[in-house]
Write an enzyme that holds these catalytic residues in place. Structure first.
Site, PDB file in Angstrom:
ATOM      1  N   CYS A   2      -3.032   5.211   7.157  1.00 17.42           N
ATOM      2  CA  CYS A   2      -2.709   5.273   5.459  1.00 17.42           C
ATOM      3  C   CYS A   2      -1.838   4.885   5.323  1.00 17.42           C
ATOM      4  O   CYS A   2      -0.519   4.277   5.351  1.00 17.42           O
ATOM      5  CB  CYS A   2      -2.436   6.817   4.970  1.00 17.42           C
ATOM      6  SG  CYS A   2      -3.715   7.728   5.621  1.00 17.42           S
ATOM      7  N   ARG A  52      -6.545   6.145   2.289  1.00 13.73           N
ATOM      8  CA  ARG A  52      -6.657   7.029   4.129  1.00 13.73           C
ATOM      9  C   ARG A  52      -8.036   6.175   4.355  1.00 13.73           C
ATOM     10  O   ARG A  52      -8.733   5.388   3.943  1.00 13.73           O
ATOM     11  CB  ARG A  52      -7.933   7.793   3.021  1.00 13.73           C
ATOM     12  CG  ARG A  52      -7.430   8.790   4.335  1.00 13.73           C
ATOM     13  CD  ARG A  52      -8.211  10.425   4.417  1.00 13.73           C
ATOM     14  NE  ARG A  52      -8.333  11.263   5.339  1.00 13.73           N
ATOM     15  CZ  ARG A  52      -9.247  11.645   5.367  1.00 13.73           C
ATOM     16  NH1 ARG A  52     -10.581  12.237   4.814  1.00 13.73           N
ATOM     17  NH2 ARG A  52      -9.693  12.628   6.741  1.00 13.73           N
ATOM     18  N   LEU A  53      -6.879   5.625   5.599  1.00 16.12           N
ATOM     19  CA  LEU A  53      -7.644   5.973   7.286  1.00 16.12           C
ATOM     20  C   LEU A  53      -8.166   7.158   7.380  1.00 16.12           C
ATOM     21  O   LEU A  53      -7.010   7.590   8.372  1.00 16.12           O
ATOM     22  CB  LEU A  53      -6.678   4.671   7.926  1.00 16.12           C
ATOM     23  CG  LEU A  53      -7.570   4.109   9.441  1.00 16.12           C
ATOM     24  CD1 LEU A  53      -9.061   3.257   9.034  1.00 16.12           C
ATOM     25  CD2 LEU A  53      -6.674   3.707  10.466  1.00 16.12           C
ATOM     26  N   ILE A  56      -8.081  12.104  11.723  1.00 17.88           N
ATOM     27  CA  ILE A  56      -8.178  14.008  11.694  1.00 17.88           C
ATOM     28  C   ILE A  56      -9.037  14.248  10.966  1.00 17.88           C
ATOM     29  O   ILE A  56      -8.478  13.680   9.705  1.00 17.88           O
ATOM     30  CB  ILE A  56      -7.211  14.443  12.461  1.00 17.88           C
ATOM     31  CG1 ILE A  56      -6.045  13.219  12.767  1.00 17.88           C
ATOM     32  CG2 ILE A  56      -6.983  15.899  12.423  1.00 17.88           C
ATOM     33  CD1 ILE A  56      -6.681  13.745  14.534  1.00 17.88           C
ATOM     34  N   ASP A 103      -3.738  16.907   9.806  1.00 17.10           N
ATOM     35  CA  ASP A 103      -2.756  17.417  10.828  1.00 17.10           C
ATOM     36  C   ASP A 103      -1.918  17.493   8.657  1.00 17.10           C
ATOM     37  O   ASP A 103      -0.737  18.063   9.016  1.00 17.10           O
ATOM     38  CB  ASP A 103      -2.266  15.805  11.481  1.00 17.10           C
ATOM     39  CG  ASP A 103      -2.718  14.438  11.197  1.00 17.10           C
ATOM     40  OD1 ASP A 103      -2.951  14.450  10.778  1.00 17.10           O
ATOM     41  OD2 ASP A 103      -1.724  13.660  11.296  1.00 17.10           O
ATOM     42  N   GLY A 371       1.195  -0.060  25.396  1.00 15.41           N
ATOM     43  CA  GLY A 371       2.662  -0.049  25.198  1.00 15.41           C
ATOM     44  C   GLY A 371       3.765  -0.056  25.373  1.00 15.41           C
ATOM     45  O   GLY A 371       5.197  -0.856  26.555  1.00 15.41           O
TER      46      GLY A 371
END
Length: 629
Positions: A2, A52-53, A56, A103, A371
């Site tokens: 976000c 907000r993205l 969850i 979360d 990675g």
């Protein structure tokens, strides 16, 4: 993932700023296209804004700013806490009631239960602002390795904070001014070290720190984590099996935690060790096909890893997607990057990351694993091997009296000893560390000469980093310093920065399994002999993955993720550099005429170093033009 924004002023002077803050907040729409919110403290001491993205709990229950039951604690938050189910269960057992499955709410109730100590219980990536109405105090915090950004400045009596600098520049009372010392640092290192930014008076909150601003005006800045604070009960290094098993368990756990999502998860795939390891471990957890994403360059085989990625995708039967970058794509996107980056970043890999992030979003993957960090933790670079071989000679030379070192350096200069040897001798004469991170792309600049000559202004960040390392870990294992400073220098200030900005530019969340702090702590305490053994880089990592990842991917020759800038955009970049840099000189006096003349000459060289030079200066020129013109 976000975007957050806010203002705090204990003198209750934030009332009436709502419209300006909403406008500044919505400059972060790319970070959060799914929802927006703003909370204004009834007492007028604080305003919190959020984009907000949804990752969850996609319901409206995840709306931010978020508060506790009696609305005395308010939070805006950017990131992911991967151990939120475990923390939620722990807090519920202590009597806390949850209204969502996010979360985010874990941090709110965790603060009620543990206060500031909740930060050290979070496992993930985060930057947040929490306002405690009872105490009228603000808590800002950032994750351990600096995955998520957080900036702050002051305007009058107010503290302003945001996820991206562009929103600060749109807020009342913030002046836009170039920081000349930061410019010199960029010219020497290709980056600007925390806490500075290229904008005077605007600062980064350092990784692994929190800042507590009390109603009395007192500000507490505290570092809450070190990679050495938790000691692993490691076996003697001769017990290689135990190290290998522990490393595999930590890797597997890290990937499993980062699969927690209510939206599709994919992975960036190059076919090298790290990205293929992510795919292999995801395949063990995932109930369906893993989606993999790769970028390549039209007609540029030397830069293209698509064949390796295809082979890995076929081996693990992934749903594979590719994007081919053409010269037209490159030229179109270069000016746009300056808006998303906010600061110049001397790493052209931002370009393919932008396009492969766009590809992922277009195919429905909102969360991506990559990675980053593995090469720093496990000694994966050729340059690390070179430093390890040089270090014993360096240590011996450094033990000589300084006047002898200075005389040798001056004599070598008179004899025409240049390049790496001349630079190393010059550093030693000024007692500068052997490994300092990426330098040299801008050799010949006054700032680079100041660094070589030990001037404190440019050398500040490296000296502070070495002092911190010595305070935390008195070690003769030089590989530990390479990893420690690699994480603080390249990973935090370049790799994580570019991943956050390019991912967020396309509204996707990039997660980094190799930088789970449990894994970092283990790797930092692993002996050098298990990272580099029998001439093999990343030895123990490859041993841990053996049997899961085929040898053709574990042991293929390392290929850097490079960009054909010189071939595709050399003349365009040169024109922009020569047009803009003299204007920067006339406006700010940050570049000397001698430097400009030297750059005009060097831009026409055809060496690999010149390619880095062109990109560094082009990035600086386009950044300056975007934000100051």
């Amino acid at each position: 993932m976000c975007g957050i924004i806010g203002v705090y002023n204990s003198r209750n002077a934030t009332i009436g700023m709502q419209a300006q803050l909403e406008s500044a907040r919505d400059l972060l729409q790319h970070r959060g296209p799914d929802d927006r919110g703003l909370w204004v403290d009834p007492q007028g001491a604080c305003v919190l804004g959020h984009r907000r993205l949804s990752i969850i709990d996609l319901s409206a229950a995840g709306h931010q700013p978020m508060c506790n039951e009696d609305e005395t604690v308010w939070l805006v938050y950017n990131g992911e806490v991967y151990n939120y189910p475990e923390l939620c269960a722990e807090l519920q057992a202590r009597g806390h009631r949850f209204r969502s499955h996010t979360d985010t709410e874990v941090i709110v109730h965790g603060y009620e239960e543990y206060g500031v100590d909740i930060i050290s219980r979070l496992r993930g990536m985060f930057a947040f602002a929490l306002y405690d109405c009872r105490r009228q105090q603000l808590l800002l915090a950032r994750d351990r390795v600096g995955i998520k950004p957080l900036y702050h400045t002051t305007s009058g009596d107010a503290l302003l904070f945001v996820s991206e600098i562009k929103s600060l520049l749109a807020m009342p009372g913030v002046e836009k001014q170039l920081d000349l010392q930061a410019l010199r640092e960029y010219l020497a290192f290709g980056k600007v070290y925390t806490p500075k930014t290229m904008f005077h008076g605007i600062f980064k909150l350092p990784a692994a720190h929190y800042m507590l601003i009390k109603s009395s005006g007192e500000t507490v800045m505290q570092r809450y984590w070190s990679p050495y604070q938790r000691r692993f009960p490691l076996a003697p290094e001769s017990n290689e099996n135990e190290y290998r098993e522990t490393l595999f368990e930590l890797l597997q756990e890290s990937v499993r935690l980062r699969m927690r999502s209510d939206v599709p998860v994919g992975v960036f795939l190059s076919g090298g060790v790290d990205s293929t390891a992510n795919v292999a471990l995801m395949s063990r957890v995932h109930g369906s096909k893993v989606h993999t994403f790769t970028a390549g360059f039209q007609g540029q085989e030397a830069y293209d890893e698509r064949s390796h990625a295809r082979a890995a995708a076929q081996n693990f039967k992934t749903e594979h997607h590719e994007v081919e970058i053409t010269p037209r794509h490159l030229l179109e996107v270069l000016p746009e990057l300056a808006f998303y980056l906010d600061e110049p970043v001397a790493d052209a890999t931002t370009i393919p990351i932008y396009f492969v992030s766009q590809l992922a979003r277009r195919n429905g993957a909102i969360v991506i694993l990559n990675g980053d960090g593995s090469d720093e933790l496990f000694c994966g670079y050729n340059k690390y091997m070179q430093y390890l071989r040089l270090q014993p000679y360096w240590r011996g030379f450094n033990s000589l009296p300084r006047f002898i070192k200075t005389a040798v350096a001056q004599a070598s200069q008179r004899m025409g000893v240049n390049g790496a040897a001349g630079e190393i001798l010059a550093r030693a004469s000024h007692e500068i560390e052997l490994y300092v991170g990426a330098t040299g792309a801008l050799k010949g600049t006054p700032a680079f000469q100041e660094f070589v000559n030990g001037k404190a202004e440019v050398y500040r960040a490296v000296a502070e980093g070495r002092q911190q390392f010595e305070a935390e870990r008195r070690s003769t294992d030089y590989c530990e310093w390479l990893s420690y400073w690699g994480l603080r220098s390249e990973v935090e200030h370049v790799f994580l920065y570019r991943a956050d900005r390019m991912g967020m530019a396309n509204s996707i969340e990039i997660r980094v399994p190799f930088l789970d702090h449990h894994l970092v702590e283990f790797a930092m305490q692993m002996p050098q002999s298990l990272k580099y053994k029998n001439g093999e880089k990343k030895y123990l990592l490859k041993q841990a993955l053996s049997g899961l990842v085929p040898d053709e991917f574990l042991y293929r020759k390392k290929q850097g993720f490079c960009v054909p800038l010189r071939e595709w955009a050399g003349s365009m970049m040169h024109d922009k550099i020569l047009e803009v840099l003299p204007r920067l000189q006339s406006d700010w006096g940050g570049l000397s005429p001698d430097f400009l003349n030297a750059m005009r000459t060097r831009l026409h060289e055809t060496t690999e170093e010149q390619g880095f030079l062109s990109w560094n200066l082009y990035t600086l020129a386009t950044w300056y033009e975007r934000w100051f013109k």
